[in-house]
Design a protein around this motif. Structure first.
Motif, PDB file in Angstrom:
ATOM      1  N   CYS A   1       0.858  -1.194   0.000  1.00  0.00           N
ATOM      2  CA  CYS A   1       0.000   0.000   0.000  1.00  0.00           C
ATOM      3  C   CYS A   1       0.894   1.244   0.000  1.00  0.00           C
TER       4      CYS A   1
ATOM      5  N   HIS B   1      -0.306  -6.530   0.021  1.00  0.00           N
ATOM      6  CA  HIS B   1      -1.713  -6.872   0.280  1.00  0.00           C
ATOM      7  C   HIS B   1      -2.318  -7.651  -0.880  1.00  0.00           C
TER       8      HIS B   1
ATOM      9  N   CYS C   1      -0.695  -4.514   8.888  1.00  0.00           N
ATOM     10  CA  CYS C   1      -0.092  -3.323   8.275  1.00  0.00           C
ATOM     11  C   CYS C   1      -0.716  -2.089   8.918  1.00  0.00           C
TER      12      CYS C   1
ATOM     13  N   CYS D   1      -1.641   0.566   7.712  1.00  0.00           N
ATOM     14  CA  CYS D   1      -2.613   1.308   6.903  1.00  0.00           C
ATOM     15  C   CYS D   1      -4.039   1.050   7.371  1.00  0.00           C
TER      16      CYS D   1
ATOM     17  N   ARG E   1      -6.095  -1.346   6.397  1.00  0.00           N
ATOM     18  CA  ARG E   1      -6.946  -2.131   5.495  1.00  0.00           C
ATOM     19  C   ARG E   1      -7.061  -3.557   6.028  1.00  0.00           C
TER      20      ARG E   1
END
Ligand SMILES: [Zn+2]
Length: 464
Positions: A258, A272, A328, A330, A332
């Protein structure tokens, strides 16, 4: 752009929680499997195994179905060339065929795509470029040629779809590539890690100042694994970029880091998986069970929404470390694999009762400053001893300390693998490393000569 901002290729999907994503995958999987009993290849396979694909209600049931291998796909294509009985559409509906790299005398592994299949795969290719910040007008250098393999063609189409300005440099010498990158103001590039190492060195030889001459370059995608965290940090520093990574295969499994890239806050980032396009299981090859967080497994792929050629539980032979959704930063809920962890199960060598992984040797050897590349062989000498020999190519600047470099590398390799290596450093001439044919695809560094006792690696024959 700050490191904390997020970019979306599909904001609604990327904001779903793990439970919602699982429901979506379960539904897409049931739809994918609904007609598979009528497929010439998979229908016959499941009848032979006595399994009923309609019993699979979701991802958790996938293990009911057998894993298929490259040899099965090639065998099917050989019996009903060129596509095999797996083809589920009329040939006139095919808009793209791709072959896996390393296609050999054993036969071709062909994937045929309908227009809808190609659109799905291009959406998965666009995702990673969007995450990396590419958009209309972004100048992207592709160092992979457009050929019968998937990557170069799909990237070219996906980048066109985003309105990027794509420099198609695959097939040129490094000198020509660097010149184009500078004159067109390259902003992103896609390159194999092994080649990035060499390009970095050659840029210095040809008098480039990386930060000044490529000042607009923000992102480098490295593929193929085989690099250490230290190497990634060095590349990021030398080129002043954020490093990203893609995992891609001609079987349409396309996964990306990402916006965080390969070096997340707490170490290696996550590549991912994209849950609306395929299911990627990470399976322990011994037990057949799914592996847990941080464990190594084989990527077993099921393509969702398949139209031209179904692919259900394909054992890729690719080896990677599993990272669960949410690992992660991020946020997601897309699970994936650890950046830089990719290798191949069939690359493993069994030497003196130990498992030796070439990508582990890559990390140790290529991390050393001054090392450009290496060749290696395992062979049996006249005293019937199994030997491990490495020829390491160094730039002229590193030659002065070459003997010491060889000893240090042998020590590091012993520590990393438990095996004794003989390491011979050698200066490499420009004409050897700046040849277009050396710059593409995955390098073949290893030879296993043990089936012919007494046969030495070619460089030792020349030297003695
Ligand atoms: Zn992430």
């Amino acid at each position: 752009m700050t490191a904390s901002s997020s970019r979306y290729f599909d904001q609604e999907l990327e904001s779903l929680g793990a439970g919602e994503l699982r429901q979506l995958q379960d539904r897409l999987l049931r739809e994918t499997l609904a007609g598979v009993s009528r497929n010439g290849f998979f229908g016959e396979l499941y009848r032979r195994h006595g399994v009923d694909p309609s019993r699979v209600r979701g991802v958790a049931d996938l293990a009911l179905l057998p894993v298929v291998r490259k040899a099965d796909i090639i065998g099917d294509a050989a019996e009903a060339p060129p596509y095999g009985r797996r083809l589920g559409v009329r040939p006139g509906e095919i808009v793209n065929v791709v072959e896996s790299s390393g296609t050999s005398a054993a036969g071709r592994e062909v994937q045929a795509l309908s227009a809808a299949d190609l659109e799905a795969v291009l959406a998965s290719e666009r995702a990673g470029f969007i995450w990396s910040g590419a958009g209309a007008g972004t100048v992207v250098a592709l160092h992979v040629p457009v050929a019968m393999t998937a990557a170069g063609y799909w990237w070219t189409l996906a980048l066109h779809g985003l309105g990027c300005n794509t420099l198609r440099l695959g097939g040129l010498s490094t000198r020509q590539r660097l010149s184009s990158m500078k004159s067109y103001g390259v902003e992103q590039m896609v390159i194999g890690g092994h080649y990035l190492q060499r390009m970095t060195y050659l840029a210095g030889v040809y008098g480039y100042d990386l930060r000044r001459d490529f000042e607009k370059l923000r992102v480098i995608f490295v593929g193929g694994g085989g690099w250490s965290t230290e190497m990634a940090e060095r590349w990021a520093e030398e080129w002043d970029v954020v490093l990203h990574e893609q995992y891609g295969s001609s079987q349409r499994c396309v996964a990306w880091t990402c916006e965080r890239g390969v070096l997340d806050r707490a170490g290696r980032g996550v590549i991912h998986f994209l849950p609306q396009f395929y299911v990627a299981e990470l399976v322990d090859p011994g037990s057949g069970e799914l592996v847990g967080e941080g464990e190594e497994g084989e990527i077993v792929l099921t393509v969702l929404g398949e139209r031209a050629m179904p692919l259900i539980r394909f054992g890729t032979g690719d080896r990677a470390i599993y990272r669960s959704a949410g690992s992660c930063s991020c946020g997601r809920a897309f699970d994936g694999i650890e950046a830089g962890s990719l290798g191949r199960f069939d690359d493993m060598l069994r030497v003196r009762d130990r498992n030796l992984w070439p990508d582990e040797v890559d990390r140790v050897v290529l991390e050393r400053a001054g090392v450009l590349d290496y060749e290696a062989a395992t062979w049996i000498d006249d005293q019937a001893q199994v030997r491990l020999s490495l020829r390491v190519g160094v730039g002229p600047a590193a030659l002065a300390g070459a003997a010491e470099l060889g000893e240090r590398l042998a020590g590091d390799l012993k520590e990393a693998t438990g095996l004794r290596f003989e390491v011979v450093p050698e200066t490499v001439g420009l004409s050897d490393i700046d040849r277009p044919e050396h710059n593409d695809g995955k390098p073949r560094r290893w030879q296993d000569l043990r089936s012919t006792p007494g046969k030495r690696p070619s460089w030792m024959e020349l030297g003695e």
